[in-house]
Design an enzyme around this catalytic site. Structure first.
Site, PDB file in Angstrom:
ATOM      1  N   ASP A  75       0.789  -1.430   0.337  1.00  0.00           N
ATOM      2  CA  ASP A  75      -0.128   0.510  -0.219  1.00  0.00           C
ATOM      3  C   ASP A  75       0.874   1.196   0.315  1.00  0.00           C
ATOM      4  O   ASP A  75       1.181   2.175   0.835  1.00  0.00           O
ATOM      5  CB  ASP A  75      -0.782   0.472   1.560  1.00  0.00           C
ATOM      6  N   LYS A 128       4.744   7.354 -18.761  1.00  0.00           N
ATOM      7  CA  LYS A 128       4.832   8.994 -18.452  1.00  0.00           C
ATOM      8  C   LYS A 128       2.880   8.893 -19.041  1.00  0.00           C
ATOM      9  O   LYS A 128       2.339   7.958 -18.309  1.00  0.00           O
ATOM     10  CB  LYS A 128       4.181   9.259 -20.337  1.00  0.00           C
ATOM     11  N   HIS A 147       7.144   4.794 -24.952  1.00  0.00           N
ATOM     12  CA  HIS A 147       7.012   3.946 -25.979  1.00  0.00           C
ATOM     13  C   HIS A 147       7.446   4.094 -27.370  1.00  0.00           C
ATOM     14  O   HIS A 147       7.337   2.531 -27.864  1.00  0.00           O
ATOM     15  CB  HIS A 147       5.834   2.749 -25.335  1.00  0.00           C
ATOM     16  N   LYS A 206       9.923   1.750 -30.335  1.00  0.00           N
ATOM     17  CA  LYS A 206       8.973   1.585 -31.696  1.00  0.00           C
ATOM     18  C   LYS A 206       9.848   0.946 -33.308  1.00  0.00           C
ATOM     19  O   LYS A 206      10.655   1.533 -33.219  1.00  0.00           O
ATOM     20  CB  LYS A 206       8.040   2.458 -33.113  1.00  0.00           C
ATOM     21  N   GLU A 246      -6.410   7.794 -33.975  1.00  0.00           N
ATOM     22  CA  GLU A 246      -6.440   6.429 -33.263  1.00  0.00           C
ATOM     23  C   GLU A 246      -7.734   6.315 -33.521  1.00  0.00           C
ATOM     24  O   GLU A 246      -8.841   6.973 -33.369  1.00  0.00           O
ATOM     25  CB  GLU A 246      -6.193   6.150 -32.098  1.00  0.00           C
ATOM     26  N   ASP A 299      -1.386  13.190 -23.036  1.00  0.00           N
ATOM     27  CA  ASP A 299      -1.806  12.568 -23.161  1.00  0.00           C
ATOM     28  C   ASP A 299      -0.511  12.081 -24.406  1.00  0.00           C
ATOM     29  O   ASP A 299       0.135  10.926 -24.531  1.00  0.00           O
ATOM     30  CB  ASP A 299      -2.978  11.751 -23.450  1.00  0.00           C
ATOM     31  N   HIS A 354       4.905  11.640 -26.627  1.00  0.00           N
ATOM     32  CA  HIS A 354       5.146  10.694 -28.422  1.00  0.00           C
ATOM     33  C   HIS A 354       5.097  11.830 -29.350  1.00  0.00           C
ATOM     34  O   HIS A 354       6.116  11.508 -30.254  1.00  0.00           O
ATOM     35  CB  HIS A 354       3.729   9.752 -28.836  1.00  0.00           C
ATOM     36  N   LYS A 356      -8.539  10.813 -30.835  1.00  0.00           N
ATOM     37  CA  LYS A 356      -9.771   9.632 -30.470  1.00  0.00           C
ATOM     38  C   LYS A 356     -10.285   9.410 -31.164  1.00  0.00           C
ATOM     39  O   LYS A 356     -11.467  10.526 -32.396  1.00  0.00           O
ATOM     40  CB  LYS A 356      -9.916   9.709 -29.620  1.00  0.00           C
TER      41      LYS A 356
END
Ligand code: BG6
Length: 550
Positions: free
Chosen positions: A153, A211, A241, A245, A279, A298, A303, A403
Site C-alpha cells: 500500500d 508517462k 514507448h 517502435k 487512433e 497524453d 510521443h 481519438k
C-alpha cells in the site's frame, strides 16, 4: 503501383539474430550503450555518482542493449493494472520466448490487490496470455513460474507489504533490480521514498517512470526532484514507448546510416513535415485519467514531440546514450514558443461528438458523470510548430493526434518542395512517408511516367519498404525493446530529465491559454477526420493533410 522492396530499396543488414539492431563499428545503429573507442569502459564506469543508495553501477556501459546477460528482478508497481496486463506481461513473455531473459529472472507484480503468487499467475493466464492455448504451452508455463505478487500500500500507513517484498528480494542484492512504476505520476515520489526506506534501493537498482511525467513543467520538476533524491539520473529510465517502435528506430538508421537523405534534409528541399498519430479508439472507462490529461498531455508532450525530435535533430557524433539525447534536447529548445494570441492561430483542439454507433466523449461509459472539466478536455489536437535553427528555418512541422479517427494511422510525412524548374506538367512534389502503424514501413513517393505512347502522363508511385515483408519476421512490440534496454542498463531510448522538462516548457503556454479560454474544443463527429479547424490550419498556407493509404 508498388515497387518490390527486393528490387528497390535494398534491405540493409541491420537486424541482429535476437531481433535487436546489430552493431556496426564502433557502435551500432541505436545499439545503445556501447562503449566507443573514445569512451573506454573504465572512464565511463568511473563516472559514478552519489545517491541515497550510495555509489551506483546501474548502467551497463559495455552491453549491446539488446540482451541483458544477468538475472534480474523486475518489480512492477501497478502490476495488475491495464498497462501491465496489456503490454508489459505480453512483451516479457515474448522476450522470454526469444531467450532474452536469464533463467533466474523474476517478475514481481506489486499492487494493493491482496493476491497470492498463484492468484496472480491465474489472472495472467486468464487475461494476458498473448498466444493461444496449444502454442508454446511449455514456454508459457515456464514464464508463469517467473511471476510473483506482493501487496503493498504505497502512500498508506501499513508498511507490512514492503516487508514482504524485502523478504522476497533478500539475498539478491547483487542482481539488477528494476522498479517499473506503471502508476500515476503522483505515486512516483512516494514509491521511491518508501522503497528507499525499506532498504530496497541497491547500487544496481533502476527505476522506470511511465508517462506522462507530471501535468506541467512545475509538477514534472517536483517529481524529478523527488525521484532524483533517491536515484541518480543515470538510474532513471523515463519511458516513451514510441521510441521503442521499430519504424521510429529505423528513422535514425534511415537518416544516419544512409548518405542520400542528408543533403536534402533541410529547408532548401523540404516544404513541411506532418506528424500524425490517429487512433480509432475512444476513451471508454478512461475518463478519470483522460479528463485531466487530454490529447496534449497524453500524446503531444511526449510521443509526437519525440518523433519531431528524431526528424529534426542534427546527426549525433556518436551512437551512445548521451549524444542522441543531447541532439534531441537541442531541438526541443529550438521550438518557437507559441504564446498569447498565437495559440489560437497555430493550434486547434477538438472533442469527439457522437458518431455512427459510437457515443460522444461525454457519454463514454465511466464510473463518474462528466463534469465541466470533461466538457473542456481535448480528444484531438493539431499544432503548427517551428524549429528555429539554421536547418529548419521556415519549415512548418504540423502535429496532429486524435481519438475516434476514421482509421488507425501513425506516420511521419516529409513533404519535399516542387522541382526548381518544371518541364513536365502535372508533377507533384515528392513525399517520404514513414509509417509507424499499422504496417510499419517506409514509402517514398516518386513521380513516374505512366506507360504508353503519346503525351507524357505523370503519376506519383510509391517506392515501398515493408518491414514485415522484407525481414520476414515478427515486428516486436515497442515494450519488448525498451524492457530489454532497461534490463541491460541502456538508457539511449529513454528521456532524460532535461528533455522532459524542455517539452513541458514548450507545451505549458498552450495549455495555459486553452485552460484560460472561455471557448470549448471544437466538436467533431466520432469516426471523422477531426475538427474543420485542423484543415484550415494547413489550408491557410495552401497545404493539406496527407490522408493517402499506401
Ligand atoms: C499511450 C496513451 O501513451 O499511447 C494512449 O496514453 C494511446 O492514450 C497510446 O492510446 C497509443 O499507443 P500506440 O502504441 O497504440 O500508438
Amino acid at each position: 503501383m508498388s515497387v518490390s522492396p527486393r528490387n528497390s530499396l535494398s534491405a540493409p543488414e541491420i537486424v541482429a539474430p535476437d531481433g535487436g539492431l546489430a552493431p556496426s563499428t564502433p557502435s551500432g545503429p541505436l545499439g545503445g550503450a556501447t562503449t566507443t573507442a573514445s569512451e573506454p569502459a573504465s572512464e565511463a564506469a568511473s563516472e559514478t555518482a552519489r545517491t541515497a543508495s550510495g555509489t551506483f553501477s546501474a548502467v551497463d556501459e559495455s552491453g549491446t542493449g539488446a540482451t541483458p546477460r544477468h538475472a534480474a528482478d523486475l518489480i512492477v508497481f501497478g502490476g495488475t493494472g491495464d498497462l501491465s496486463m496489456r503490454k508489459l506481461i505480453p512483451a516479457l513473455y515474448h522476450c522470454d520466448r526469444d531467450g532474452r531473459l536469464a533463467d533466474e529472472t523474476r517478475i514481481i507484480a506489486m499492487s494493493r490487490g491482496g493476491l497470492t503468487d498463484a492468484d496472480f499467475r491465474g489472472k495472467v493466464d486468464a487475461e494476458a496470455r498473448p498466444v493461444p492455448e496449444g502454442e508454446d504451452d511449455e514456454g508459457w508455463q515456464r514464464f508463469l513460474r517467473r511471476l510473483h505478487h506482493v501487496s503493498v500500500d504505497v502512500g498508506g500507513s501499513d508498511r507490512s507489504g514492503w516487508g514482504a517484498l524485502s523478504r522476497l528480494l533478500a539475498g539478491y542484492e547483487d542482481r539488477d533490480r528494476v522498479f517499473y512504476l506503471a502508476s500515476p505520476p503522483m505515486t512516483f515520489g512516494p514509491f521511491c521514498r518508501e522503497a528507499h526506506e525499506a532498504g530496497l534501493v541497491t547500487p544496481r537498482s533502476r527505476v522506470v517512470l511511465e508517462k506522462p511525467l507530471g501535468r506541467d513543467l512545475a509538477s514534472a520538476q517536483a517529481i524529478n526532484d523527488e525521484v532524483g533524491a533517491i536515484f541518480d539520473e543515470r538510474q532513471i529510465f523515463r519511458i516513451d514507448h514510441y521510441l521503442g517502435k521499430e519504424t521510429v528506430q529505423n528513422l535514425l538508421v534511415l537518416r544516419f546510416a544512409n548518405a542520400f537523405l542528408e543533403p536534402v534534409w533541410n529547408s532548401l528541399w523540404i516544404d513541411h513535415v506532418q506528424i500524425t498519430v490517429a487512433e480509432t479508439v475512444g476513451t471508454p472507462g478512461r475518463r478519470g485519467y483522460y479528463d485531466h490529461a487530454g490529447a496534449l498531455r497524453d500524446m503531444v508532450q511526449n510521443h509526437l514531440l519525440q518523433l519531431l525530435c528524431l526528424v529534426a535533430m542534427e546527426p549525433p557524433s556518436r551512437n551512445d546514450r548521451e549524444s542522441i539525447r543531447d541532439e534531441k534536447v537541442k531541438v526541443l529548445q529550438s521550438l518557437r514558443p507559441i504564446v498569447g494570441s498565437e495559440v489560437d492561430r497555430f493550434t486547434v483542439r477538438g472533442q469527439y461528438a457522437a458518431g455512427d454507433d459510437v457515443p460522444s466523449y461525454l457519454d463514454e461509459p465511466a464510473s463518474t458523470p462528466p463534469t465541466e472539466i470533461s466538457r473542456r478536455v481535448e480528444t484531438y489536437a493539431a499544432i503548427r510548430a517551428e524549429v528555429k535553427n539554421w536547418r529548419w528555418a521556415g519549415v512548418p512541422f504540423y502535429l496532429r493526434t486524435g481519438k475516434r479517427m476514421p482509421s488507425r494511422r501513425s506516420e511521419i510525412v516529409v513533404q519535399f518542395k516542387d522541382v526548381p524548374h518544371a518541364i513536365f506538367p502535372g508533377a507533384t512534389p515528392n513525399r517520404l512517408v514513414l509509417r509507424l502503424q499499422p504496417s510499419e514501413g517506409i514509402h517514398l513517393l516518386l513521380m513516374a511516367k505512366e506507360p504508353g505512347a503519346g503525351e507524357v502522363a505523370l503519376r506519383p508511385v510509391p517506392l515501398s519498404l515493408s518491414f514485415a515483408e522484407t525481414f520476414q519476421s515478427r515486428v516486436p512490440d515497442a515494450y519488448e525493446r525498451l524492457l530489454m534496454d532497461v534490463l541491460a542498463g541502456n538508457p539511449t531510448l529513454f528521456m532524460r530529465r532535461d528533455e522532459v522538462e524542455a517539452a513541458w516548457r514548450w507545451i505549458d503556454p498552450i495549455i495555459e491559454t486553452w485552460e484560460g479560454s472561455a471557448a470549448l474544443p471544437e466538436p467533431y463527429p466520432a469516426g471523422t477526420a477531426g475538427p474543420a479547424g485542423a484543415r484550415e490550419l494547413l489550408a491557410r498556407s495552401g497545404r493539406t493533410w496527407h490522408e493517402e493509404d499506401l
